[in-house]
Design a protein around this motif. Sequence first.
Motif, PDB file in Angstrom:
ATOM      1  N   ALA A 150      51.167  26.505  27.864  1.00  0.00           N
ATOM      2  CA  ALA A 150      51.290  27.775  28.573  1.00  0.00           C
ATOM      3  C   ALA A 150      51.871  28.894  27.726  1.00  0.00           C
ATOM      4  N   GLY A 151      52.339  28.588  26.534  1.00  0.00           N
ATOM      5  CA  GLY A 151      52.910  29.614  25.677  1.00  0.00           C
ATOM      6  C   GLY A 151      51.860  30.325  24.847  1.00  0.00           C
ATOM      7  N   GLY A 152      52.313  31.218  23.979  1.00  0.00           N
ATOM      8  CA  GLY A 152      51.398  32.019  23.186  1.00  0.00           C
ATOM      9  C   GLY A 152      50.467  31.199  22.314  1.00  0.00           C
ATOM     10  N   ILE A 153      51.002  30.186  21.625  1.00  0.00           N
ATOM     11  CA  ILE A 153      50.166  29.333  20.776  1.00  0.00           C
ATOM     12  C   ILE A 153      49.216  28.510  21.633  1.00  0.00           C
ATOM     13  N   GLY A 154      49.738  27.962  22.725  1.00  0.00           N
ATOM     14  CA  GLY A 154      48.943  27.067  23.563  1.00  0.00           C
ATOM     15  C   GLY A 154      47.725  27.721  24.164  1.00  0.00           C
ATOM     16  N   VAL A 155      47.889  28.943  24.717  1.00  0.00           N
ATOM     17  CA  VAL A 155      46.747  29.575  25.382  1.00  0.00           C
ATOM     18  C   VAL A 155      45.631  29.879  24.390  1.00  0.00           C
ATOM     19  N   LEU A 156      45.982  30.099  23.136  1.00  0.00           N
ATOM     20  CA  LEU A 156      44.957  30.348  22.123  1.00  0.00           C
ATOM     21  C   LEU A 156      44.368  29.044  21.602  1.00  0.00           C
ATOM     22  N   PHE A 279      41.447  39.546  15.669  1.00  0.00           N
ATOM     23  CA  PHE A 279      41.630  40.857  16.285  1.00  0.00           C
ATOM     24  C   PHE A 279      40.279  41.437  16.704  1.00  0.00           C
ATOM     25  N   ALA A 280      39.284  41.288  15.839  1.00  0.00           N
ATOM     26  CA  ALA A 280      37.945  41.793  16.165  1.00  0.00           C
ATOM     27  C   ALA A 280      37.365  41.047  17.366  1.00  0.00           C
ATOM     28  N   ALA A 281      37.596  39.732  17.407  1.00  0.00           N
ATOM     29  CA  ALA A 281      37.102  38.930  18.536  1.00  0.00           C
ATOM     30  C   ALA A 281      37.768  39.362  19.837  1.00  0.00           C
ATOM     31  N   ALA A 282      39.066  39.622  19.791  1.00  0.00           N
ATOM     32  CA  ALA A 282      39.773  40.066  20.989  1.00  0.00           C
ATOM     33  C   ALA A 282      39.283  41.450  21.430  1.00  0.00           C
ATOM     34  N   ALA A 283      39.017  42.315  20.467  1.00  0.00           N
ATOM     35  CA  ALA A 283      38.565  43.667  20.799  1.00  0.00           C
ATOM     36  C   ALA A 283      37.212  43.651  21.500  1.00  0.00           C
ATOM     37  N   ARG A 284      36.353  42.697  21.144  1.00  0.00           N
ATOM     38  CA  ARG A 284      35.037  42.645  21.790  1.00  0.00           C
ATOM     39  C   ARG A 284      35.000  41.681  22.979  1.00  0.00           C
ATOM     40  N   GLY A 285      36.147  41.106  23.326  1.00  0.00           N
ATOM     41  CA  GLY A 285      36.234  40.249  24.500  1.00  0.00           C
ATOM     42  C   GLY A 285      35.883  38.797  24.265  1.00  0.00           C
ATOM     43  N   ALA A 286      35.732  38.395  23.011  1.00  0.00           N
ATOM     44  CA  ALA A 286      35.383  37.013  22.711  1.00  0.00           C
ATOM     45  C   ALA A 286      36.610  36.103  22.623  1.00  0.00           C
ATOM     46  N   LEU A 287      37.790  36.684  22.648  1.00  0.00           N
ATOM     47  CA  LEU A 287      39.043  35.936  22.634  1.00  0.00           C
ATOM     48  C   LEU A 287      39.962  36.619  23.639  1.00  0.00           C
ATOM     49  N   THR A 288      40.534  35.832  24.541  1.00  0.00           N
ATOM     50  CA  THR A 288      41.343  36.398  25.628  1.00  0.00           C
ATOM     51  C   THR A 288      42.808  36.483  25.225  1.00  0.00           C
ATOM     52  N   THR A 289      43.371  37.670  25.333  1.00  0.00           N
ATOM     53  CA  THR A 289      44.798  37.835  25.094  1.00  0.00           C
ATOM     54  C   THR A 289      45.527  37.626  26.424  1.00  0.00           C
ATOM     55  N   VAL A 290      46.686  36.976  26.369  1.00  0.00           N
ATOM     56  CA  VAL A 290      47.451  36.678  27.585  1.00  0.00           C
ATOM     57  C   VAL A 290      48.875  37.201  27.395  1.00  0.00           C
ATOM     58  N   VAL A 291      49.215  38.226  28.122  1.00  0.00           N
ATOM     59  CA  VAL A 291      50.540  38.848  28.039  1.00  0.00           C
ATOM     60  C   VAL A 291      51.264  38.608  29.358  1.00  0.00           C
ATOM     61  N   HIS A 292      52.414  37.980  29.280  1.00  0.00           N
ATOM     62  CA  HIS A 292      53.175  37.680  30.502  1.00  0.00           C
ATOM     63  C   HIS A 292      53.834  38.934  31.061  1.00  0.00           C
ATOM     64  N   GLN A 293      54.507  39.679  30.186  1.00  0.00           N
ATOM     65  CA  GLN A 293      55.246  40.857  30.647  1.00  0.00           C
ATOM     66  C   GLN A 293      55.568  41.738  29.446  1.00  0.00           C
ATOM     67  N   VAL A 294      55.579  43.037  29.680  1.00  0.00           N
ATOM     68  CA  VAL A 294      55.987  44.010  28.672  1.00  0.00           C
ATOM     69  C   VAL A 294      57.273  44.663  29.147  1.00  0.00           C
ATOM     70  N   ASP A 309      64.080  30.100  30.535  1.00  0.00           N
ATOM     71  CA  ASP A 309      63.882  29.531  31.870  1.00  0.00           C
ATOM     72  C   ASP A 309      62.498  28.931  32.054  1.00  0.00           C
ATOM     73  N   GLY A 310      61.648  29.020  31.051  1.00  0.00           N
ATOM     74  CA  GLY A 310      60.311  28.457  31.152  1.00  0.00           C
ATOM     75  C   GLY A 310      59.390  29.220  32.082  1.00  0.00           C
ATOM     76  N   GLU A 311      59.647  30.513  32.267  1.00  0.00           N
ATOM     77  CA  GLU A 311      58.862  31.314  33.192  1.00  0.00           C
ATOM     78  C   GLU A 311      57.605  31.909  32.562  1.00  0.00           C
ATOM     79  N   VAL A 312      57.527  31.895  31.239  1.00  0.00           N
ATOM     80  CA  VAL A 312      56.522  32.709  30.542  1.00  0.00           C
ATOM     81  C   VAL A 312      55.194  31.997  30.426  1.00  0.00           C
ATOM     82  N   PHE A 313      54.128  32.695  30.758  1.00  0.00           N
ATOM     83  CA  PHE A 313      52.757  32.228  30.525  1.00  0.00           C
ATOM     84  C   PHE A 313      52.110  33.215  29.568  1.00  0.00           C
ATOM     85  N   GLY A 314      51.898  32.787  28.347  1.00  0.00           N
ATOM     86  CA  GLY A 314      51.372  33.695  27.335  1.00  0.00           C
ATOM     87  C   GLY A 314      52.498  34.275  26.520  1.00  0.00           C
ATOM     88  N   ARG A 315      52.481  35.582  26.307  1.00  0.00           N
ATOM     89  CA  ARG A 315      53.404  36.230  25.392  1.00  0.00           C
ATOM     90  C   ARG A 315      54.299  37.240  26.079  1.00  0.00           C
TER      91      ARG A 315
END
Length: 320
Positions: A150-156, A279-294, A309-315
């Motif tokens: 569920a973390g940043g490395i895992g989702v990719l 980065f190019a793949a993400a820009a064209r939608g071929a790779l999904t970025t997952v941001v938990h919170q900004v 606390d283990g609340e984060v899914f993604g980055r």
Amino acid sequence: MKAIVIQAYGGPEGLAVVELPAPEPAAGQVVIATEAIGVGGVDTLIRSGALVAYGFTEGHVPGGEVAGTVHAVGAGVDPAWTGRRVWGFTGTGGGCVERAVASVEDIVELPADLSAVDAVSIGSAGAVAHFGLAHARFAPGDAVLVRGAAGGIGVLAVQLAARGGASEVAVTTSSPARGERLRGLGATRVLDRSGEGDAGAPAGYDVVLDIVAGDGLPSFLDRLRPGGRLVAVGAVGGQPPADFGMRLMAAFRSSLSFATFSLDTVAPADRRALRAAQFAAAARGALTTVVHQVLPLDQAARAHRAMDDGEVFGRMVLMP
């Protein structure tokens, strides 16, 4: 400039907002006016004091990756970098600032239609996932288990394994809700943290990509098929037991392998090329970025608390 420092090792309350002098780039360096700062598992480990034996001291500025605009360049750096939007690796720290310093070898220009927030969600994590799978000799048809997905490395890693032709992509995670989100990224089997919970899951795996390590690592060696490979790309759960290698020796005739992986062993040019492609793949939608919170930079402690606390899914991402 505003910066975050570790005033006392331990909990997130040890982080403080301070004013530091704006940096000047040395030869071969650039200064980046940060727009987004990634918060990773290694940042929380450093802040906790778990890595003090590696030379970290109080006053350390956490943060290893940023995205923003090149503000200034040092001697030997092409002045044309000035004003470009880039992702940059700052090392084991130095990123949680309004202006960060990075080696010109560790920056990558961003596509015009990729946000700074999305860039720091994949810049480091995507490279670890890609090269970690390569280190495990992942090939189409392999059954893959991503431990701590569920973390940043895992989702990719889930996305890369699925798109790379894995026969199964199993994941361990803490809740069914997270499991469903991982299915949306390509997971085929959702397991609990112990690796149980799906009666139809494979009895063994060709590749286990382990982001957790800790006391549970030996039991995942038991889940390898003959010739299987477990690669530890993180240790957010702490160090494994000192005698974990005995599991490998007990299964000697199965030719199992254990390895660690660090991006430090990948040539800078290869890291830059891979990041530019992702980065190019993400820009064209071929790779999904997952941001938990900004969150704002001055709420770094809140971001670290969510990680603890283990609340984060993604980055988790900070913005100055």
